[in-house]
Design a protein around this motif. Sequence first.
Motif, PDB file in Angstrom:
ATOM      1  N   LYS A   1       1.798   6.156  -7.324  1.00 44.33           N
ATOM      2  CA  LYS A   1       0.694   6.937  -7.899  1.00 44.33           C
ATOM      3  C   LYS A   1       0.890   8.432  -7.660  1.00 44.33           C
ATOM      4  O   LYS A   1       0.447   9.257  -8.464  1.00 44.33           O
ATOM      5  CB  LYS A   1      -0.638   6.440  -7.345  1.00 44.33           C
ATOM      6  CG  LYS A   1      -1.029   5.077  -7.926  1.00 44.33           C
ATOM      7  CD  LYS A   1      -2.454   4.679  -7.616  1.00 44.33           C
ATOM      8  CE  LYS A   1      -2.589   4.080  -6.258  1.00 44.33           C
ATOM      9  NZ  LYS A   1      -3.923   3.439  -6.052  1.00 44.33           N
TER      10      LYS A   1
ATOM     11  N   TRP B   1      -3.276  -5.944  -3.752  1.00 46.44           N
ATOM     12  CA  TRP B   1      -2.469  -5.280  -4.775  1.00 46.44           C
ATOM     13  C   TRP B   1      -3.320  -4.939  -5.997  1.00 46.44           C
ATOM     14  O   TRP B   1      -3.172  -3.869  -6.592  1.00 46.44           O
ATOM     15  CB  TRP B   1      -1.278  -6.142  -5.181  1.00 46.44           C
ATOM     16  CG  TRP B   1      -0.541  -5.582  -6.352  1.00 46.44           C
ATOM     17  CD1 TRP B   1      -0.520  -6.064  -7.626  1.00 46.44           C
ATOM     18  CD2 TRP B   1       0.249  -4.383  -6.370  1.00 46.44           C
ATOM     19  NE1 TRP B   1       0.234  -5.258  -8.446  1.00 46.44           N
ATOM     20  CE2 TRP B   1       0.723  -4.222  -7.698  1.00 46.44           C
ATOM     21  CE3 TRP B   1       0.611  -3.446  -5.412  1.00 46.44           C
ATOM     22  CZ2 TRP B   1       1.530  -3.148  -8.077  1.00 46.44           C
ATOM     23  CZ3 TRP B   1       1.421  -2.375  -5.786  1.00 46.44           C
ATOM     24  CH2 TRP B   1       1.871  -2.240  -7.099  1.00 46.44           C
TER      25      TRP B   1
ATOM     26  N   ALA C   1       2.499   1.579  -3.518  1.00 50.80           N
ATOM     27  CA  ALA C   1       1.510   1.968  -4.525  1.00 50.80           C
ATOM     28  C   ALA C   1       1.138   3.437  -4.379  1.00 50.80           C
ATOM     29  O   ALA C   1       1.009   4.168  -5.369  1.00 50.80           O
ATOM     30  CB  ALA C   1       0.265   1.086  -4.413  1.00 50.80           C
ATOM     31  N   GLN C   2       0.969   3.885  -3.135  1.00 48.11           N
ATOM     32  CA  GLN C   2       0.641   5.288  -2.902  1.00 48.11           C
ATOM     33  C   GLN C   2       1.749   6.200  -3.425  1.00 48.11           C
ATOM     34  O   GLN C   2       1.483   7.227  -4.055  1.00 48.11           O
ATOM     35  CB  GLN C   2       0.421   5.535  -1.410  1.00 48.11           C
ATOM     36  CG  GLN C   2       0.018   6.974  -1.082  1.00 48.11           C
ATOM     37  CD  GLN C   2      -0.108   7.217   0.402  1.00 48.11           C
ATOM     38  OE1 GLN C   2       0.540   6.537   1.195  1.00 48.11           O
ATOM     39  NE2 GLN C   2      -0.922   8.166   0.786  1.00 48.11           N
TER      40      GLN C   2
ATOM     41  N   LYS D   1       0.831  -1.209   0.000  1.00 48.06           N
ATOM     42  CA  LYS D   1       0.000   0.000   0.000  1.00 48.06           C
ATOM     43  C   LYS D   1       0.866   1.260   0.000  1.00 48.06           C
ATOM     44  O   LYS D   1       0.553   2.229  -0.701  1.00 48.06           O
ATOM     45  CB  LYS D   1      -0.940  -0.016   1.214  1.00 48.06           C
ATOM     46  CG  LYS D   1      -2.092  -1.002   1.075  1.00 48.06           C
ATOM     47  CD  LYS D   1      -3.096  -0.870   2.200  1.00 48.06           C
ATOM     48  CE  LYS D   1      -2.563  -1.416   3.494  1.00 48.06           C
ATOM     49  NZ  LYS D   1      -3.591  -1.458   4.576  1.00 48.06           N
TER      50      LYS D   1
ATOM     51  N   ASN E   1      -6.275  -4.013  -6.122  1.00 49.57           N
ATOM     52  CA  ASN E   1      -7.035  -2.798  -5.849  1.00 49.57           C
ATOM     53  C   ASN E   1      -6.179  -1.533  -5.928  1.00 49.57           C
ATOM     54  O   ASN E   1      -6.725  -0.420  -5.976  1.00 49.57           O
ATOM     55  CB  ASN E   1      -7.692  -2.881  -4.467  1.00 49.57           C
ATOM     56  CG  ASN E   1      -8.832  -3.871  -4.429  1.00 49.57           C
ATOM     57  OD1 ASN E   1      -9.457  -4.156  -5.447  1.00 49.57           O
ATOM     58  ND2 ASN E   1      -9.108  -4.424  -3.253  1.00 49.57           N
ATOM     59  N   GLN E   2      -4.868  -1.674  -5.913  1.00 51.83           N
ATOM     60  CA  GLN E   2      -3.978  -0.516  -6.031  1.00 51.83           C
ATOM     61  C   GLN E   2      -3.706  -0.152  -7.494  1.00 51.83           C
ATOM     62  O   GLN E   2      -3.327   0.977  -7.796  1.00 51.83           O
ATOM     63  CB  GLN E   2      -2.627  -0.795  -5.342  1.00 51.83           C
ATOM     64  CG  GLN E   2      -2.709  -1.295  -3.926  1.00 51.83           C
ATOM     65  CD  GLN E   2      -3.408  -0.341  -2.984  1.00 51.83           C
ATOM     66  OE1 GLN E   2      -3.210   0.870  -3.052  1.00 51.83           O
ATOM     67  NE2 GLN E   2      -4.239  -0.879  -2.110  1.00 51.83           N
TER      68      GLN E   2
END
Length: 321
Positions: free
Chosen positions: A225, A266, A221-222, A218, A268-269
């Motif tokens: 992005k 993952w 991924a944050q 998480k 969902n990311q």
Amino acid sequence: FFFLMIRRPPRSTQSRSSAASDVYKRQVSTQSTWEPERVFHIEGESALEFCEREGISDFKISTGVTSIDKMLNGGIAPKLLTEICGEAGSGKSQFCIQLMLRNLLDEKDKYVGRMSYYISTQKPMSESRLIQMKASFIRKYRLASAAAEMNRLMIIKHAMTIKDFETIIYGDLNDKVQSGEKISLLIIDSIAGITDEFIRETNSGFAMDFNERSDALKEWAQTLKRYAYQYNMAVVVTNNVKTGFKEDFREEGRFDKTAPSLGLLWSNQVNERIKLKKLKINDPENPGSKRRLIKIKFSPRLPRGNCQYQIVEEGIVGAGE
């Protein structure tokens, strides 16, 4: 009149103990943050004019393959976290190398010299394959005069551990974009390659620490992005596949029961997922070269679709080209 709203996404406050590197702890407090919510009320200016004035670009990174570009509506898009998943030998790494080379050109195959940042994890990028594909690329587009600059525009790193990976994404990469380096393509090959470090020894043997892995995925991924959105960057990550039970759809006349690694959290990311698959079809024009399938699994901008491709000396080409 038109309104444009930019909303700050939530940021995780959790931190990891053993897996987080010192550079992460240092950088997380100093890296630039998202701007708070702003509402623009602009009179006498179209949305297109505003985007041009603000430097918001809708460029796409072409794959160099007409059929694939058509399916992708021009290529890989910025401001998204795009996953390319597939079994071993499906061409994930070669697809990424080709994207890195094509990032040097615009949609009309004109040299524009955009910068790429490539991070390999499981094993270093194949230098011999890069040299081979780059030589073909230079010949095809007559870029001999730009060969030296091309090397500078393709930054290649290798992360063997989680600490190496976080040192790169929170350290070197963060420093470059904050200093004004315009990196338009970030590639991580592969995201699953560094998660084996979350396997811990227990009383009954070895087991994956899923909670710690989830927190790490998480956070990564944050961050990816944030880079994609804040710096108008296309972010591409590769992922492996494993035998699954939820995907039970028919492809090319047989059932495909493989699913991307790292699970639902993952998935969902990821904003966009593209799957590569080997086929049992020989190409008649290239003996010994089997055809492969590229398929859009989900995307906020594209309908589902698929087409065939093959891998040759120059790189990835459309089936029959």
